[in-house]
Write a protein that holds these residues in place. Structure first.
Motif, PDB file in Angstrom:
ATOM      1  N   ALA A 185       0.885  -1.175  -0.023  1.00 16.32           N
ATOM      2  CA  ALA A 185       0.076   0.098   0.090  1.00 16.32           C
ATOM      3  C   ALA A 185       0.922   1.216   0.047  1.00 16.32           C
ATOM      4  CB  ALA A 185      -1.021  -0.104   1.035  1.00 16.32           C
ATOM      5  N   GLU A 186       2.074   1.136  -0.450  1.00 18.06           N
ATOM      6  CA  GLU A 186       2.955   2.254  -0.502  1.00 18.06           C
ATOM      7  C   GLU A 186       2.288   3.287  -1.611  1.00 18.06           C
ATOM      8  OE1 GLU A 186       7.387   2.762   1.020  1.00 18.06           O
ATOM      9  OE2 GLU A 186       7.121   1.103  -0.493  1.00 18.06           O
ATOM     10  N   THR A 187       2.715   4.386  -1.815  1.00 16.10           N
ATOM     11  CA  THR A 187       2.387   5.287  -2.860  1.00 16.10           C
ATOM     12  C   THR A 187       3.556   5.483  -3.864  1.00 16.10           C
ATOM     13  OG1 THR A 187       0.436   6.138  -1.887  1.00 16.10           O
ATOM     14  CG2 THR A 187       1.216   7.503  -3.653  1.00 16.10           C
ATOM     15  N   ILE A 188       3.443   5.382  -5.025  1.00 13.53           N
ATOM     16  CA  ILE A 188       4.724   5.463  -5.808  1.00 13.53           C
ATOM     17  C   ILE A 188       4.125   6.460  -6.996  1.00 13.53           C
ATOM     18  CG2 ILE A 188       4.322   3.339  -6.907  1.00 13.53           C
ATOM     19  CD1 ILE A 188       7.056   3.083  -7.724  1.00 13.53           C
ATOM     20  N   VAL A 189       4.946   7.678  -7.341  1.00 14.99           N
ATOM     21  CA  VAL A 189       4.686   8.409  -8.596  1.00 14.99           C
ATOM     22  C   VAL A 189       5.586   8.032  -9.632  1.00 14.99           C
ATOM     23  CG1 VAL A 189       4.894  10.710  -9.348  1.00 14.99           C
ATOM     24  CG2 VAL A 189       3.995  10.393  -7.054  1.00 14.99           C
ATOM     25  N   ASN A 190       5.102   7.703 -10.806  1.00 17.49           N
ATOM     26  CA  ASN A 190       5.849   7.212 -11.914  1.00 17.49           C
ATOM     27  C   ASN A 190       5.816   8.053 -13.200  1.00 17.49           C
ATOM     28  OD1 ASN A 190       7.361   5.736 -13.633  1.00 17.49           O
ATOM     29  ND2 ASN A 190       5.585   4.505 -14.489  1.00 17.49           N
ATOM     30  N   VAL A 191       6.839   8.821 -13.539  1.00 16.73           N
ATOM     31  CA  VAL A 191       6.846   9.770 -14.583  1.00 16.73           C
ATOM     32  C   VAL A 191       7.277   8.803 -15.819  1.00 16.73           C
ATOM     33  CG1 VAL A 191       7.392  11.985 -15.460  1.00 16.73           C
ATOM     34  CG2 VAL A 191       7.624  11.506 -13.056  1.00 16.73           C
ATOM     35  N   LEU A 192       7.847   7.651 -15.816  1.00 15.08           N
ATOM     36  CA  LEU A 192       8.592   6.899 -16.965  1.00 15.08           C
ATOM     37  C   LEU A 192       7.496   6.192 -17.844  1.00 15.08           C
ATOM     38  CD1 LEU A 192      11.373   5.298 -14.631  1.00 15.08           C
ATOM     39  CD2 LEU A 192      11.496   7.418 -15.981  1.00 15.08           C
ATOM     40  N   ASP A 193       7.969   5.880 -18.974  1.00 13.36           N
ATOM     41  CA  ASP A 193       7.247   5.336 -19.722  1.00 13.36           C
ATOM     42  C   ASP A 193       6.902   3.857 -19.185  1.00 13.36           C
ATOM     43  OD1 ASP A 193       6.278   3.912 -21.933  1.00 13.36           O
ATOM     44  OD2 ASP A 193       7.980   3.846 -23.158  1.00 13.36           O
ATOM     45  N   PHE A 194       5.762   3.527 -19.318  1.00  8.07           N
ATOM     46  CA  PHE A 194       5.225   2.383 -18.388  1.00  8.07           C
ATOM     47  C   PHE A 194       5.400   1.184 -19.256  1.00  8.07           C
ATOM     48  CE2 PHE A 194       1.511   4.729 -19.890  1.00  8.07           C
ATOM     49  CZ  PHE A 194       0.923   4.092 -21.003  1.00  8.07           C
ATOM     50  N   LYS A 195       5.584   1.287 -20.566  1.00  8.17           N
ATOM     51  CA  LYS A 195       5.688   0.086 -21.443  1.00  8.17           C
ATOM     52  C   LYS A 195       6.932  -0.564 -21.465  1.00  8.17           C
ATOM     53  CE  LYS A 195       4.267   2.809 -25.143  1.00  8.17           C
ATOM     54  NZ  LYS A 195       4.101   4.034 -24.614  1.00  8.17           N
ATOM     55  N   LYS A 196       7.987   0.089 -21.153  1.00  4.96           N
ATOM     56  CA  LYS A 196       9.018  -0.953 -20.818  1.00  4.96           C
ATOM     57  C   LYS A 196      10.236  -0.205 -19.936  1.00  4.96           C
ATOM     58  CE  LYS A 196      11.851   0.680 -24.269  1.00  4.96           C
ATOM     59  NZ  LYS A 196      12.546   1.098 -25.574  1.00  4.96           N
ATOM     60  N   ASP A 197      11.259  -0.816 -19.783  1.00  7.95           N
ATOM     61  CA  ASP A 197      12.245  -0.699 -18.817  1.00  7.95           C
ATOM     62  C   ASP A 197      11.563  -0.384 -17.484  1.00  7.95           C
ATOM     63  OD1 ASP A 197      14.945  -0.117 -19.947  1.00  7.95           O
ATOM     64  OD2 ASP A 197      14.931   1.605 -18.578  1.00  7.95           O
ATOM     65  N   VAL A 198      12.283   0.650 -16.688  1.00  7.63           N
ATOM     66  CA  VAL A 198      12.394   1.060 -15.458  1.00  7.63           C
ATOM     67  C   VAL A 198      10.687   1.154 -15.043  1.00  7.63           C
ATOM     68  CG1 VAL A 198      12.983   2.074 -13.386  1.00  7.63           C
ATOM     69  CG2 VAL A 198      14.561   1.625 -15.092  1.00  7.63           C
ATOM     70  N   GLY A 199      10.137   1.987 -16.012  1.00 11.39           N
ATOM     71  CA  GLY A 199       8.781   2.234 -15.872  1.00 11.39           C
ATOM     72  C   GLY A 199       7.754   1.101 -15.716  1.00 11.39           C
ATOM     73  N   LEU A 200       8.160   0.223 -16.729  1.00 15.19           N
ATOM     74  CA  LEU A 200       7.360  -1.035 -16.652  1.00 15.19           C
ATOM     75  C   LEU A 200       7.549  -1.854 -15.214  1.00 15.19           C
ATOM     76  CD1 LEU A 200       5.544  -3.286 -18.185  1.00 15.19           C
ATOM     77  CD2 LEU A 200       7.541  -4.084 -18.868  1.00 15.19           C
TER      78      LEU A 200
END
Length: 1577
Positions: free
Chosen positions: A544-559
């Motif tokens: 239940a931690e909250t994480i803000v993601n600015v990265l491309d979610f389709k690949k790499d670190v974002g995915l």
């Protein structure tokens, strides 16, 4: 700014103050300016209460208020962003400035600026210049008003902020040498008076050019001193359209032998020559082996280069991967758990472009919808018996970047259905840069179904029928929309099969390689789960931690963090789309505050943007963050963003230990990550490394110079459960030493397993067994190569210095593309190019990599500014990386191909560059600095003395190169004409014996007979002309008469009229009525030089000579008397003149050579008769023959065949004026077919006209009955190397019309002997009847050997081979020898030398040469220096060689083939070798479809290439790198100047030969109006 207070005051400020004082003392700024700047400098460092007349929102530097459009113009030196991976640091900017200052000490020369045609220059450039009066004010920034705010208006500080007050002038001096050097330019005085074209002092004016023996090449000016020469730099935009006339032959002939013409161009070239004279950095080792093999210089390793000295490294092990009891057995199981236990828990919140939450996806919804997707894909596609997809199949996921929720549902739907998702970008257009390669990936993965969202499906391009078209290179796809409302509910009893993680493929992530190809990295379900576990452990993720993601979610670190690990831990992801970041760069920080997020995943770019924008924010609190994952933290240049971000936001609650850079790659997933610690005392690792060391692959802490250093931050330690080592980047995977840079390799469950479908590449990347120093593998398990270059430092910390993809190996040293980008971006001022839009790649030219930098230029930058910036960048890169940039190109903004996330598509950019479709607006090439592996210059060896050489006919073991035609004396023939010594007597005899036999028939453009002449008609007409000459012209015998006639019968009659009157005729081409200004002066010159007593011509031309246009072109009052032969007297002369001595002059033959020399040769009666007899015997001409002639009848063999041969041999000549072919290109061939002609003569220009004009009409000509099957000889009359490509395409084209492939051949003649070879063919049965010649043979010679004057035969198609066609069979009575043009000794037949000829029809001397007579004295009577020293030879001025063939002719004689290579006058001596322009031109024409014609010449040892562009002017600059590359690759020459001109500018004479010297003179006199002139450095 906040970080101001933390900066120490003294250091930088002291430097700046010292600099200001220097400027003041040198008079560069006024006292007032000095005080202002000084107070400003110091003021900036004193704490200042807001409200002291200074708007607090305006920082001390000039700054643009941040709007999305202008945020990239942010000028602070510390931070500066770009696309994903481009940063620069304070240290680096200072280093760059110091490097530029060093260049100043070296006294760098001014670089000549390229000239552009006005239409190519950006319109706004003129008003952006600073008027010369305001020298002390740096460049005012005229680009945007918004930058001049507050009290800054009148101060005139340059926009380049903080660190560069008046940097402009300072760097300008650094670049142009100190102000006393040979340039008067400084950065603010370039306008030279509001842009009026200032004529430059002619640099060459004072230098006297002595005549060298070879009269065409100007002496080398590179050895002159430059102290006295002042050069001014003109602006690029002064090449406005001028009213100078197109250059004519007349005024240019004087400059034919290289006397320079005043003008801007020669000054620029001089500037270039001076610059090039400075020593190159790597000294060329000059060594010479007497062998014509040109050895390319191999880069010798520098003995002093740093070498690795450490011990062999040990593999580093990450901590134990602790298996927590409640970790789910697979990711689908985790989803099922959270979807059923906590369905209301938020999983993903998406944002709209205003930053408002758009949609919250809960775990319950994710679970239900994923099941729905899984069920529908498996059961609703295809039929029950034949489903379209089965478990294990691959499906494409095509979702836009602002819809992570739909993507997440589709991804988990695939996992539940046991399908393999392949996430890819949305194809924007059918021709999207990388989308074609993506299509190939989909095809190779066997993808047939693409999942997409409703909105995306609507947005895809549609055809008229509403179908989604097939994208280029893509397989046929079924598009499947995953929105719930379109799907049917799974039945109650259906449930997905949830297994524990196994070795099936979970998903495929695409990866774009350096060359643009796209690979699919397969990740197994086991690896997927283990990777999520390793990330959970190393990042300390909890439920239940909250994480803000600015990265491309389709690949790499974002995915990995935002889609996979988050679900494993039931975390809540706040997804920030790229589109929102563009509008509001602070959005991610606001969301961290709003949601009290514990973790954020960003790139350095996002931190940089936040820095730029944070001013407006009051209530930022980042104390909730326990971890800030920097996805590209392994990029060497991200450290400055991290530091700057911490500096600013530490006061807003950001803890230093929160920043966690990580390193990752598509193959190895997460490689290393810095762990979030609670202990802020443990500082992160830093490495300050010497770039010099790095380029040799070794780690050296900080160099002495402190200039070229790279500061790295650690990216933490290896992942839990992984083993990491560093291996040598190429060759066997051997472990590196501890102080050596290598490629990181990882051994772990959590990596990719293969490149889909590519077993070979997979083996090299995913199945690597690193070896220790004794060659034993260090582990039984395979390692995966990460593609990252770096080392493992103390404490197991990983440092990344670059990527394998960005590696460029130049001259044996390694450079990283990102480092070079950073250096380019640190060059002040930055206002000329867009910060993020810069690409660096290498291309291979001449066996080494060459660095190319391409950047997007702002629309408001002037030519001058951009050029300045380019020069600085070159010098900065040179100073810091010790490597030369081969090409720097600026393109208009927004024109480089983009990747889906807006970065530059590197491989596509490189592709465009190489194929010449990048369309740059500025180009600077520096081949002279970069290319250091050219073959060594040749040193001429002294010739071997005669005594040691002459043994019979052998010269150093080779046969002497000599040959002869058949002997005239021994040939018995029934030649009646032989009885007469004079042609005039032959005509009288024919008029008596065969009065009505037709000798000449002239055709008009319709192919009908315009007029004809029989023997008696010609005789009578000639008599009347003789009378006219005696009565009206009052001429004495021996007077010269100029015959100015169009090609036709009048010309022939006038010629014999002159012979009857005892006068000496000179045939002159009439002026062209549409182009009097350039053609009339040549006529006038020939008339004057030949000392003609009168002119004969037709009534039409008479009128033309007296016209207004004529009097504008020449002085008409000085013409000799003009006789009009259309009005002839009725009576015949009392007595015809009979010459007493056959050695007196028969006629004069004048012609302008390709080098622009006008030369007239004397033909005696004896030579004329011998000539006609030789041709008669060679071609077997007799009265029953018909010959078709399509030639210009003014000089050389063309005149002889047109006017003389028919009278001597009695055959009928069908005359076709070449000018008529412009109206009717088929005229000549139709005439040949209609008159059933067996022999025909033409010129290359006629052949070219037919090839180009009739290429598409062969079928219609066939239907009109055109038949060439009777032609047995078609001879091209020429004075040059046979144009083999043209004759072959002509033969091929007209083969269908019956033309025999062996019918086409060539002849060869020159000034001293108008015909040396002439190839008659006898095909088929005719071969038995007498003197048939064998086929013309083609040989292939090694072009490199030819440059050394050696002839080496090679196989067809071998590298550097040049096809040469024999120039025809040697005429009867002609002897040939090949001699050394310098020493005049005979040569062996493996040598290239000058062709010398001895024959009865040699001309008897020059009548006069426009120029130096003494030079020409030996052209007609030369003797060999040893061997047969008695025979008198004439020198042809052409280089060639003889080859003994095994063929024999009909009489059993051996046939010796003569090969002409080129004119000695035209040959260029460069680097001690002899080059023929035509070879370089052929290479250049092949290089780009828009180059229609090319000509090359040399000027002061620089090679100048002029190309005609058939295309838009925007393509002009594309040609510069291509031309430079091809000439380097194929000829080992560096092009000095590339000139792009319009079609038709390269002058071509009537014989179809290029007039290169006229072109040179036109260029130097600035008369070409070029589109673009590039001066290569």
């Amino acid at each position: 700014m906040a970080d101001r207070d933390t900066l120490p005051l003294p250091l930088e400020v002291r430097d700046r103050l010292a600099e200001l004082e220097l400027e003041l003392s040198e008079g560069d700024i006024t006292q007032k300016g000095y005080e202002k700047k000084r107070s400003k400098l110091i003021g900036a460092f004193l704490p200042q209460a807001p409200g002291k007349g200074m708007d607090p929102s305006v920082p001390h530097e000039r700054r643009t208020p941040v709007t999305p459009g202008s945020s990239s113009r942010y000028h602070r030196r510390r931070s500066s962003g770009s696309r994903d991976e481009r940063y620069r640091s304070d240290v680096h900017t200072e280093a760059v400035q110091a490097a530029l200052a060093k260049q100043r000490e070296r006294g760098k020369m001014a670089v000549p600026m390229p000239s552009k045609r006005r239409s190519l220059v950006v319109q706004s450039s003129m008003d952006a210049y600073t008027p010369p009066g305001e020298e002390h004010i740096g460049h005012q920034d005229t680009s945007s008003g918004s930058e001049e705010e507050g009290s800054m208006q009148g101060e005139g500080t340059p926009t380049s902020s903080q660190g560069s007050i008046n940097m402009e002038n300072w760097i300008s001096r650094a670049i142009h040498g100190s102000t006393t050097s040979s340039t008067t330019s400084s950065s603010s005085t370039q306008s030279g008076g509001s842009g009026a074209a200032s004529r430059l002092a002619d640099v060459m004016g004072q230098t006297h050019l002595g005549k060298s023996e070879n009269h065409s090449t100007p002496p080398d000016v590179t050895s002159y001193t430059t102290d006295s020469i002042q050069v001014e730099r003109p602006q690029g935009s002064t090449t406005a359209s001028r009213a100078t006339p197109k250059y004519g032959n007349a005024e240019l002939m004087e400059t034919g032998d290289g006397v320079p013409v005043g003008g801007r161009v020669s000054a620029k070239i001089q500037q270039l020559v001076n610059t090039l004279k400075r020593p190159k950095r790597p000294p060329l080792r000059e060594f010479f082996v007497d062998d014509f093999e040109e050895l390319l210089e191999v880069q010798q390793p520098d003995p002093n280069q740093p070498r690795a000295e450490g011990a062999q490294m040990l593999a580093m092990r990450g901590e134990q991967l602790g298996v927590v009891t409640n970790w789910p057995p697979s990711l689908e199981a985790a989803l099922q758990r959270w979807g059923t236990i906590s369905p209301k828990a938020p999983c993903l919140t998406t944002m709209d472009t205003n930053g408002k939450p758009l949609y919250i996806l809960t775990y319950g919804k994710l679970w239900v919808r994923s099941m729905k997707v899984a069920y529908n894909i498996l059961h609703k596609l295809g039929s029950k018996q034949e489903p379209m997809v089965r478990p294990g199949d691959r499906v494409a996921l095509v979702f836009p970047n602002n819809d992570p929720a739909a993507f997440m549902v589709a991804f988990y739907g695939c996992l539940l259905a046991e399908l393999v998702p392949v996430p890819i970008e949305v194809p924007l257009t059918r021709k999207d840069a990388g989308s074609q390669q993506i299509g190939f990936l989909l095809g190779s993965c066997g993808v047939t179904v693409a999942l997409t969202s409703d909105a995306c499906h609507k947005g895809l391009p549609k055809s008229t029928t509403g179908e989604i078209p097939q994208f280029k290179g893509w397989p046929k796809l079924l598009w499947f929309v995953t929105e719930s409302k379109h799907l049917s509910k799974p039945p109650r009893d259906w449930f997905p099969h949830i297994k524990d993680a196994n070795n099936d493929t979970a998903y495929i992530e695409y990866k774009t390689c350096k060359d643009g190809s796209v690979l699919g990295v397969t990740v197994m379900r086991m690896a997927l789960l283990t990777h999520c576990q390793a990330l959970t452990q190393s990042c300390g993720y909890t439920e239940a931690e909250t994480i803000v993601n600015v990265l491309d979610f389709k690949k790499d670190v974002g995915l990995w963090h935002g889609i996979l690990t988050s679900v494993m831990n039931m975390m809540h992801v706040i997804s920030i789309p790229y589109s929102l970041m563009k509008v509001n760069p602070l959005s991610w920080i606001q969301k961290v505050c709003q949601y009290k997020a514990k973790v954020a995943c960003v790139k350095s770019r996002d931190m940089h943007w936040a820095l730029v924008a944070h001013k407006d924010q009051r209530d930022i609190n980042l104390s909730s963050l326990r971890m800030l994952v920097v996805a590209d933290g392994s990029n060497p240049w991200s450290i400055s963003s991290c530091d700057a971000f911490l500096n600013v936001f530490q006061s807003k609650g950001l803890k230093p230990e929160v920043i966690c850079p990580c390193a990752s790659s598509p193959e190895a997933l997460t490689v290393a990550i810095r762990r979030p610690t609670d202990d802020s005392n443990q500082p992160p690792g830093r490495g300050v490394l010497s770039m010099q060391g790095l380029s040799h692959g070794v780690i050296r802490v900080d160099s002495e110079e402190k200039l070229s250093v790279l500061t790295l931050q650690d990216v933490g330690t290896a992942m839990p459960g992984a083993l990491m080592c560093v291996v040598k980047p190429d060759g066997v995977p051997q472990l590196c030493k501890t102080d050596e840079i290598g490629e990181l390799c990882v051994c772990s469950v959590a990596t990719g397993t293969s490149y889909y479908g590519l077993s070979g590449m997979t083996k090299n990347t995913f199945e690597v067994f690193p070896m220790n120093s004794v060659g034993a593998p260090i582990s039984e398990y395979p390692f995966t190569r990460t593609g990252l270059l770096g080392f493992v430092g103390p404490g197991g910390l990983c440092f990344i210095a670059g990527k394998m993809d960005g590696l460029m190996v130049v001259g044996g040293r390694r450079h990283n593309a990102d480092d070079i980008v950073a250096t380019a971006l640190a060059v002040e001022p930055m206002k000329f190019v867009y910060r993020g839009r810069i690409a660096v790649f290498s291309i291979t030219v001449l066996h080494d990599e060459r660095i190319v930098v391409v950047a997007e230029q702002r629309p408001d930058s002037t030519e001058e500014d951009s050029f300045q910036w380019m020069s600085r960048v070159l010098q900065a890169i040179d100073g810091i990386h010790q490597v030369g940039v081969y090409c720097l190109a600026l393109v208009p903004s927004n024109t480089l191909p983009k990747t889906p996330l807006g970065g530059i598509h590197l491989s596509e950019t490189k592709q465009l560059f190489l194929e010449g479709s990048l369309h740059p607006c500025n180009v600077l090439m520096c081949p002279h600095t970069c290319v250091t592996n050219l073959p060594k210059p040749r040193q001429k060896q002294p010739e071997i003395g005669p005594a040691s050489v002459m043994v019979g006919n052998l010269v150093s073991g080779k046969r002497i190169a000599q040959a002869s035609g058949r002997d005239l004396g021994q040939m018995e023939d029934n030649d009646q004409a032989r009885k007469f010594l004079f042609l005039s007597e032959v005509l009288q005899w024919r008029a008596q014996t065969t009065p009505d036999h037709v000798l000449y028939t002239l055709l008009n453009s319709r192919g009908t007979i315009a007029s004809s002449l029989s023997c008696v008609q010609l005789h009578k007409r000639a008599e009347k002309i003789a009378t006219m000459l005696a009565e009206r012209g009052h001429l004495q015998d021996g007077d010269h008469v100029a015959l100015v006639y169009p090609p036709g019968i009048d010309l022939i009659a006038a010629f014999y009229g002159c012979l009857y009157a005892g006068c000496v005729p000179i045939t002159v081409r009439p002026p062209h009525p549409q182009n009097i200004a350039t053609t009339l002066p040549t006529v006038k010159m020939i008339v004057e030089v030949s000392r003609s007593a009168c002119m004969m011509t037709t009534a039409v031309i008479c009128k033309l000579l007296r016209s207004k246009e004529a009097s504008a072109a020449v002085d008409v009052r000085t013409w000799p008397p003009v006789l009009d032969t259309d009005d002839l007297p009725k009576k015949k002369p009392p007595l015809l003149y009979k010459p007493s001595n056959p050695d007196t002059l028969a006629y004069l033959d004048f012609s302008v050579s390709t080098t622009g020399m006008l030369a007239g040769v004397k033909m005696s009666h004896t030579a004329t008769s011998a000539f006609c007899r030789s041709i008669k015997l060679q071609c077997e001409l007799y009265p029953s023959r018909e010959v078709a002639i399509c030639l210009d009848p003014y000089c050389g063999l063309g005149f002889v065949i047109w006017c003389l041969c028919s009278v001597y041999s009695g055959h009928q000549s069908i005359l076709i004026p070449p000018s008529e072919l412009e109206v009717n290109p088929a005229l000549w061939l139709l005439a040949v077919s209609q008159y059933k002609v067996r022999d025909t003569f033409c010129s290359y220009s006629v052949m070219e006209l037919c090839t180009k004009g009739l290429g598409l009409q062969t079928d219609s000509l066939k239907s009109r009955g055109l038949d060439l099957s009777r032609v047995r000889t078609c001879v091209v009359v020429a004075e040059e190397r046979p144009r083999i490509a043209l004759t072959q395409s002509f033969s091929k084209l007209f083969k269908d019309l019956g033309l025999h492939p062996r019918a086409v051949s060539t002849s060869f003649g020159c000034r001293v002997n108008l015909a040396i070879c002439l190839q008659p063919h006898r095909l088929g049965k005719l071969a038995d009847q007498g003197t048939s010649g064998p086929d013309p043979t083609t040989v292939y010679v090694d072009m490199r050997a030819l440059r050394h004057d050696r002839v080496r035969l090679v196989e067809r198609g071998s590298p550097h081979s040049l096809p040469l066609m024999e120039s025809g069979k040697i005429l009867p009575g002609v002897r040939i020898i090949i001699a050394n043009p310098e020493t005049k000794g005979p040569l062996g037949d493996s040598h290239l030398g000058e062709i010398w000829v001895c024959s009865g029809h040699n001309a008897s001397g020059y009548f006069t040469v426009y120029g130096d007579e003494a030079l020409q004295s030996d052209h007609f009577n030369s003797r060999l220096s040893f061997g047969d020293t008695q025979t008198i030879w004439a020198r042809t001025g052409y280089l060639g060689f003889l080859r003994r063939t095994e063929l024999t002719d009909a009489s059993g004689e051996r046939h010796d083939a003569l090969y002409v290579v080129g004119a000695l006058d035209e040959a260029m001596e460069l680097r001690g070798m002899r080059y023929h322009p035509i070879d370089i031109e052929t290479s250049v024409i092949r290089t780009h479809k828009s180059i229609t014609e090319c000509a090359v010449f040399t000027w002061t040892n620089l090679l100048v290439v002029v190309v005609e562009l058939d295309g838009s002017e925007q393509e002009a600059l594309d040609l510069v790198p291509l031309v430079t590359n091809v000439v380097l690759e194929e000829h080992y020459l560096i092009v000095g100047v590339v000139v792009v001109v319009d079609i038709g500018v390269i002058p071509i004479n009537s014989r179809g030969e290029k007039q290169r010297m006229h072109l040179r003179d036109g260029f130097l006199a600035d008369q070409l109006d070029p589109i673009y002139v590039a001066y290569n450095m």
